[in-house]
Design an enzyme around this catalytic site. Structure first.
Site, mmCIF file in Angstrom:
data_model
loop_
_atom_site.group_PDB
_atom_site.id
_atom_site.type_symbol
_atom_site.label_atom_id
_atom_site.label_comp_id
_atom_site.label_asym_id
_atom_site.label_seq_id
_atom_site.Cartn_x
_atom_site.Cartn_y
_atom_site.Cartn_z
ATOM 1 N N ASP A 95 0.830 -1.208 0.000
ATOM 2 C CA ASP A 95 0.000 0.000 0.000
ATOM 3 C C ASP A 95 0.862 1.254 0.000
ATOM 4 O OD1 ASP A 95 -1.969 -1.847 0.184
ATOM 5 O OD2 ASP A 95 -2.823 -1.147 2.070
ATOM 6 N N LYS B 299 -4.570 -6.140 15.669
ATOM 7 C CA LYS B 299 -5.201 -5.071 14.894
ATOM 8 C C LYS B 299 -6.435 -4.516 15.614
ATOM 9 C CE LYS B 299 -3.048 -4.221 10.943
ATOM 10 N NZ LYS B 299 -2.635 -2.891 10.504
ATOM 11 N N ALA C 185 2.988 -2.684 9.830
ATOM 12 C CA ALA C 185 2.478 -3.792 10.648
ATOM 13 C C ALA C 185 3.222 -5.062 10.271
ATOM 14 C CB ALA C 185 0.987 -4.018 10.392
ATOM 15 N N TYR D 177 -2.667 -11.787 14.656
ATOM 16 C CA TYR D 177 -2.685 -10.564 13.851
ATOM 17 C C TYR D 177 -4.014 -9.824 14.034
ATOM 18 C CZ TYR D 177 -3.394 -7.747 9.610
ATOM 19 O OH TYR D 177 -3.696 -6.732 8.733
ATOM 20 N N GLU E 229 -9.823 -8.676 8.970
ATOM 21 C CA GLU E 229 -9.441 -9.811 9.827
ATOM 22 C C GLU E 229 -9.989 -9.638 11.246
ATOM 23 O OE1 GLU E 229 -7.355 -12.799 9.976
ATOM 24 O OE2 GLU E 229 -8.013 -12.852 7.902
ATOM 25 N N THR F 197 -8.500 -3.682 9.668
ATOM 26 C CA THR F 197 -8.619 -4.802 8.724
ATOM 27 C C THR F 197 -9.877 -5.637 8.928
ATOM 28 O OG1 THR F 197 -7.665 -6.974 8.170
ATOM 29 C CG2 THR F 197 -7.079 -6.075 10.295
ATOM 30 N N ARG G 21 1.793 -6.652 -4.481
ATOM 31 C CA ARG G 21 1.525 -7.525 -3.344
ATOM 32 C C ARG G 21 2.736 -8.412 -3.065
ATOM 33 N NH1 ARG G 21 -1.350 -8.037 1.313
ATOM 34 N NH2 ARG G 21 -3.321 -9.141 1.045
#
Ligand code: NAP
Ligand code: G4F
Length: 330
Positions: free
Chosen positions: A15, A159, A82, A155, A129, A127, A190
């Site tokens: 990103d 987050k 991260a 993770y 997630e 996220t 990516r």
């Protein structure tokens, strides 16, 4: 012409590259933090993006973040840094908590104490997630900003801490801090450790006769996959709002890894991908997120954000890029 200043953490990641391109096109002065004393990505950034000024800092070293804020005096801080790989977070859960969770507190505290807290707008990379794969209060619907959280990995848990501490600093200290709850976004930048790029790269190599097959873990999970270039636009839009808030960015569609394999192999004329894929248990996770589907209605309405690249175009873009890349290598 903009004379705004941005500080980006995680600038060496996927990103980060897209955000540099976007902010550069908007004439920002861009600073980025780079960690480690010999980070091999430093030269890559310097070569590809000479407009960026790099500052040595690490999310787990608050003094380095204070220094980065002093040197850059940013109007906008984008926290993209991260430990971001879910599988890796199971193997290094404590480090993940320190970087992905407490690292965000370090940065927010550095902003609060900087003497410029009311001048800085802060973006936190939250996220999907954090949701964990079952829409617990509304099964079958896409996750929106009010869906229940149930993270399924170290993770995701880290987050979630980062998400709530960001909201807490907004509520407690009036910091203009927004969280983008982003669903999976992919593209040619990516990392090769993530499933989409691992597949697009392997398909390119198989097509060119450089590889025989690809080893993967669970092929059934579904993800709401968009294009990273579209998503950094949403990050920027969040920081242009008068009031800080939280927004889901997603496509509203979900596809399995099998769907991705099918389209990627079709791109090189292979209709049956199965002979080229082997299961390797090493890529299975102790707990899986089976289904992610986002509802971006709020971002579409308030920010005027909409994804542009659809799923087939994303797969095609990634495979084409990797064929080009791999054919230039020996
Ligand atoms: P990425 O490619 O994995 O990049 C992660 C970045 O964090 C790298 O620049 C890395 O630097 C940096 N970093 C790691 N540990 C650090 C530390 N201790 N101090 C400072 N920097 C550190 O991630 P991405 O895909 O660009 O994602 C950007 C952010 O959005 C991440 O926070 C990720 O968790 C989150 N997110 C991503 C997605 C997605 O689908 N891509 C979806 C939702 C949220 P090095 O290069 O030095 O390792
Ligand atoms: O590509 P993945 O590693 O991405 P995952 O776990 O969805 O996480 C990504 O998206 C999150 C947003 O939802 C971000 F927050 C996070 O930072 C990261 O960018 O795995 C996708 C799926 C999983 O179900 C995984 O079990 O693919 C499955 N999978 C199957 N075989 C594999 C593999 N994943 C990887 N990385 N490698 C495999 O060989």
């Amino acid at each position: 012409m903009s004379n705004r200043i941005a500080l980006i953490t995680g600038i060496t990641g996927q990103d980060g590259g897209h955000l540099i391109e976007l902010l550069h096109s908007k004439k920002y002065k861009i600073y980025g933090i780079i960690r480690g004393q010999q980070n091999p990505k430093k030269q890559l950034i310097e070569k590809e993006f000479p407009c960026v000024e790099l500052i040595e800092a690490d999310l787990i070293d608050q003094s380095s973040l204070i220094r980065a804020l002093e040197l850059s005096k940013p109007d906008e801080v984008y926290n993209l840094a991260a430990i971001s790989h879910v599988g890796y977070s199971f193997k290094n859960p404590e480090l993940t908590g320190q970087v992905t969770g407490l690292g965000v507190l370090n940065l927010l505290e550095a902003i609060r104490l900087s003497g410029r807290k009311d001048k800085i707008r802060f973006y936190q990379a939250s996220t999907s997630e954090m949701f964990g794969g079952l829409n617990y209060n509304r099964p079958g619907e896409g996750y929106d900003e009010n869906a229940l959280f149930h993270p399924r990995s170290p993770y995701g848990v880290a987050k979630l801490y980062a998400h709530w501490i960001t909201k807490n600093y907004r509520e407690s200290y009036g910091i203009h801090a927004s969280c983008g709850i982003l669903f999976n976004h992919e593209g040619p930048r990516r990392g090769l450790e993530f499933v989409t790029r691992k597949i697009s790269n392997a398909v390119a190599r198989i097509h060119l006769g450089k590889q025989e097959y690809i080893e993967l873990g669970n092929l059934d999970p579904k993800r709401d996959w968009g294009y990273a270039g579209d998503y950094v636009e949403g990050m920027w839009l969040m920081l242009q709002q008068d009031k800080p808030d939280d927004y889901v960015l997603a496509t509203g569609e979900t596809h399995s890894i099998k769907d991705f394999l099918e389209l990627a192999f079709k791109e090189v004329g292979v209709n049956d991908w199965k002979p080229y894929v082997k299961q390797n248990k090493a890529f299975l996770r102790p707990a899986e997120v089976d289904l992610l589907l986002g509802n971006p209605a709020k971002a579409e309405k308030v920010l005027g954000w909409k994804r542009k690249v659809d799923f087939p175009s994303l797969v095609k873009m990634m495979v084409k890029h990797d064929i080009n890349l791999e054919s230039k290598k020996n």
